[in-house]
Design an enzyme around this catalytic site. Sequence first.
Site, PDB file in Angstrom:
ATOM      1  N   ARG A  49       0.949  -1.127  -0.109  1.00 34.34           N
ATOM      2  CA  ARG A  49      -0.112   0.042   0.191  1.00 34.34           C
ATOM      3  C   ARG A  49       0.766   1.433  -0.078  1.00 34.34           C
ATOM      4  NH1 ARG A  49      -3.126  -2.494   4.040  1.00 34.34           N
ATOM      5  NH2 ARG A  49      -4.745  -3.709   2.974  1.00 34.34           N
ATOM      6  N   LYS A  54       1.837  11.494 -11.382  1.00 29.89           N
ATOM      7  CA  LYS A  54       1.208  10.391 -12.311  1.00 29.89           C
ATOM      8  C   LYS A  54       1.893   9.130 -12.344  1.00 29.89           C
ATOM      9  CE  LYS A  54      -2.261  13.317 -14.881  1.00 29.89           C
ATOM     10  NZ  LYS A  54      -2.338  13.603 -16.213  1.00 29.89           N
ATOM     11  N   GLU A  95       7.720  18.044 -25.115  1.00 29.71           N
ATOM     12  CA  GLU A  95       7.040  18.370 -23.817  1.00 29.71           C
ATOM     13  C   GLU A  95       7.530  19.565 -23.103  1.00 29.71           C
ATOM     14  OE1 GLU A  95       4.534  16.671 -22.533  1.00 29.71           O
ATOM     15  OE2 GLU A  95       4.796  14.602 -22.988  1.00 29.71           O
ATOM     16  N   LYS A 120       4.919  23.199 -14.387  1.00 31.07           N
ATOM     17  CA  LYS A 120       4.410  21.767 -13.931  1.00 31.07           C
ATOM     18  C   LYS A 120       4.028  21.980 -12.303  1.00 31.07           C
ATOM     19  CE  LYS A 120       3.607  17.250 -14.383  1.00 31.07           C
ATOM     20  NZ  LYS A 120       3.694  16.079 -15.235  1.00 31.07           N
ATOM     21  N   GLU A 158      -6.141  16.853 -11.330  1.00 33.67           N
ATOM     22  CA  GLU A 158      -6.612  17.072 -12.649  1.00 33.67           C
ATOM     23  C   GLU A 158      -8.111  17.078 -12.589  1.00 33.67           C
ATOM     24  OE1 GLU A 158      -4.281  15.078 -15.718  1.00 33.67           O
ATOM     25  OE2 GLU A 158      -6.056  14.924 -17.111  1.00 33.67           O
ATOM     26  N   ARG A 201      -4.987  21.255 -14.511  1.00 32.97           N
ATOM     27  CA  ARG A 201      -3.976  20.289 -14.949  1.00 32.97           C
ATOM     28  C   ARG A 201      -4.018  19.656 -16.081  1.00 32.97           C
ATOM     29  NH1 ARG A 201      -0.637  15.829 -10.982  1.00 32.97           N
ATOM     30  NH2 ARG A 201       0.648  14.979 -12.950  1.00 32.97           N
ATOM     31  N   ASN A 214      -2.012  18.297 -20.889  1.00 33.40           N
ATOM     32  CA  ASN A 214      -2.384  17.006 -21.906  1.00 33.40           C
ATOM     33  C   ASN A 214      -2.632  17.869 -23.178  1.00 33.40           C
ATOM     34  OD1 ASN A 214      -2.421  15.192 -19.771  1.00 33.40           O
ATOM     35  ND2 ASN A 214      -4.750  15.461 -19.459  1.00 33.40           N
ATOM     36  N   HIS A 229      -1.991  15.738 -26.265  1.00 31.93           N
ATOM     37  CA  HIS A 229      -1.984  14.412 -25.830  1.00 31.93           C
ATOM     38  C   HIS A 229      -3.181  13.546 -26.245  1.00 31.93           C
ATOM     39  CE1 HIS A 229       1.390  15.620 -23.580  1.00 31.93           C
ATOM     40  NE2 HIS A 229       1.568  14.836 -23.090  1.00 31.93           N
ATOM     41  N   HIS A 282      -2.039  10.071 -28.021  1.00 31.14           N
ATOM     42  CA  HIS A 282      -2.317   8.653 -27.513  1.00 31.14           C
ATOM     43  C   HIS A 282      -2.975   8.059 -28.496  1.00 31.14           C
ATOM     44  CE1 HIS A 282      -1.915  10.191 -23.096  1.00 31.14           C
ATOM     45  NE2 HIS A 282      -0.931  10.067 -23.551  1.00 31.14           N
ATOM     46  N   HIS A 307       6.601   8.657 -27.788  1.00 30.41           N
ATOM     47  CA  HIS A 307       5.484   9.546 -27.271  1.00 30.41           C
ATOM     48  C   HIS A 307       5.604  11.244 -27.488  1.00 30.41           C
ATOM     49  CE1 HIS A 307       2.440  10.885 -24.346  1.00 30.41           C
ATOM     50  NE2 HIS A 307       3.347  11.769 -23.623  1.00 30.41           N
TER      51      HIS A 307
HETATM   52  N1  GLY Z   1       1.924  14.609 -18.124  1.00 27.20           N
HETATM   53  C1  GLY Z   1       0.832  15.238 -17.570  1.00 27.20           C
HETATM   54  C2  GLY Z   1       0.627  15.468 -16.098  1.00 27.20           C
HETATM   55  O1  GLY Z   1       1.502  15.081 -15.303  1.00 27.20           O
HETATM   56  O2  GLY Z   1      -0.337  15.772 -15.888  1.00 27.20           O
END
Ligand code: GLY
Length: 363
Positions: free
Chosen positions: A122, A144, A186, A229, A239, A243, A247, A250, A254, A267
Site C-alpha cells: 500500500r 502520475k 514536452e 508544472k 486533474e 492540470r 495534456n 496528448h 495517445h 510519445h
Molecule cells: N504529464 C501530464 C501530467 O503530469 O499531468
Amino acid sequence: MKANILVQSSANTYSVSIGHSVLETEIKAFFDDSSVRECFILIDENVGKHHGKRLKKIFDNAKIDFTSFVIPEGEKSKSIEQWSRTLDFLLQNGVRRNTPLISIGGGITGDLAGFVAASVLRGIPLIQVPTTVLAMVDSSVGGKTGINHQTGKNLIGAFYQPQKVIADIEFLESLPRKEWINGLSEILKYGAISDSTIIERSSIFFEEDIHSIEKDSLIRLIEDCVSVKADIVKKDEFEGGVRAYLNFGHTFAHALEKATNFDEISHGEAVFLGMLAAINLSKSLGYTIDDAPLKKFRPLYNFNINAEALDTDTLIQYMKSDKKMIDSDIRFILLDGWQHPVVKTVNEQELISKAWLYLIHEL
Ligand code: GLY
C-alpha cells in the site's frame, strides 16, 4: 549551476533538484536525513549499461545497500505483466514499508516504478531519478504513475507523489539525439500553454551536436518547465481543472501511438504532431492562433510511420477510449492564442477528421 524547485502536493512537499553530476550529493543527502540504509533500484536496461559503474560507486560511497532490478527498454514494460514481475521481485526480496524504491530511467521506467511503489504494501517511499529530457521536465514530477492496458495508454495507475526528484543532466550525455527531441515536445508544450520564452529558448535544440548544448541554458530550461508544472500541480493535483492543460496535444498523440502499436512513433514525437493537430482544430473552431512558432521545430523531427495505414475513423474511435473522455464527445485542450489553453468538448466529427488529415499530411 544547480536549481531546486519545490512541488507542493496533498501528500508532501518535495524538491526537484536539477544540475550536472548532482546525483552523488543528492542521494547522500536523502539517506543522511533517513534512518534507512538500504533501497531497491529499478533501472532501465540501457541506463544500467551506460551508467552502472557510476551508480554502484555512488551507492557504495554513501554506504547504501541496494538491490536492483532491470526494466527492459520500450513501452511494453508499462504492462500488467512487467508490473507483476516487479512486485514479485520486491516481495521475494523482503521489501518493507519504509524501504525506498529508486527509479532510474525515462518515463517508462518512472511510470512503472511509481505504480509499483504506490501499490506494493500500500505504498513505499519513491525517489525519481529521471534520465531523459522528457522524464526530467514532465513524467517524473507531479505524481502520475501507471501502466498501459490493451485498450489504451495509462489506463491503470494512481496519483502517487515521490519523496524527491533528482534530475542529473550527466545522464543525458549517453542519450541518443532522437530521445532529446522526444523530450523537446514536452518542453514546447509548457511554452505553448504557459511561457513563450520557453519556446524561444528551445532553439538550443538546433545545436548541431545536441550533446554540446550549453549546460546552464539547459538546466534553466528544465527548471522553468518544472516550475510551470509545480505551479499547476499545486493548484490541481488530481486533474479536476487546470492540470488538464498539461495534456495539450496528448489526445491526438495517445490515439496515434495506439494506432501504431506503441512502436512506430515515440510519445514525444506523437505529442509534437498532436500539438499541431490541436492547433489546427483550434483554428477550425474559430480561435486565433498561428502555428509558426511550433512549426519552426518540425525539421528536428524524423517520423517513420506508414501514413497510408492510418484511418481517421479508427483514430477517432481510439480517442474515444482515452481516459480523458467525458460521455461520447471528445475533450481537447486547445489554444485560444498562445499561452491561452482552453478545455473544449468537441462533437463536430468532421473538424476532428480534418485535424487528423492535417496531421497525417505532416508525416
Ligand atoms: N504529464 C501530464 C501530467 O503530469 O499531468
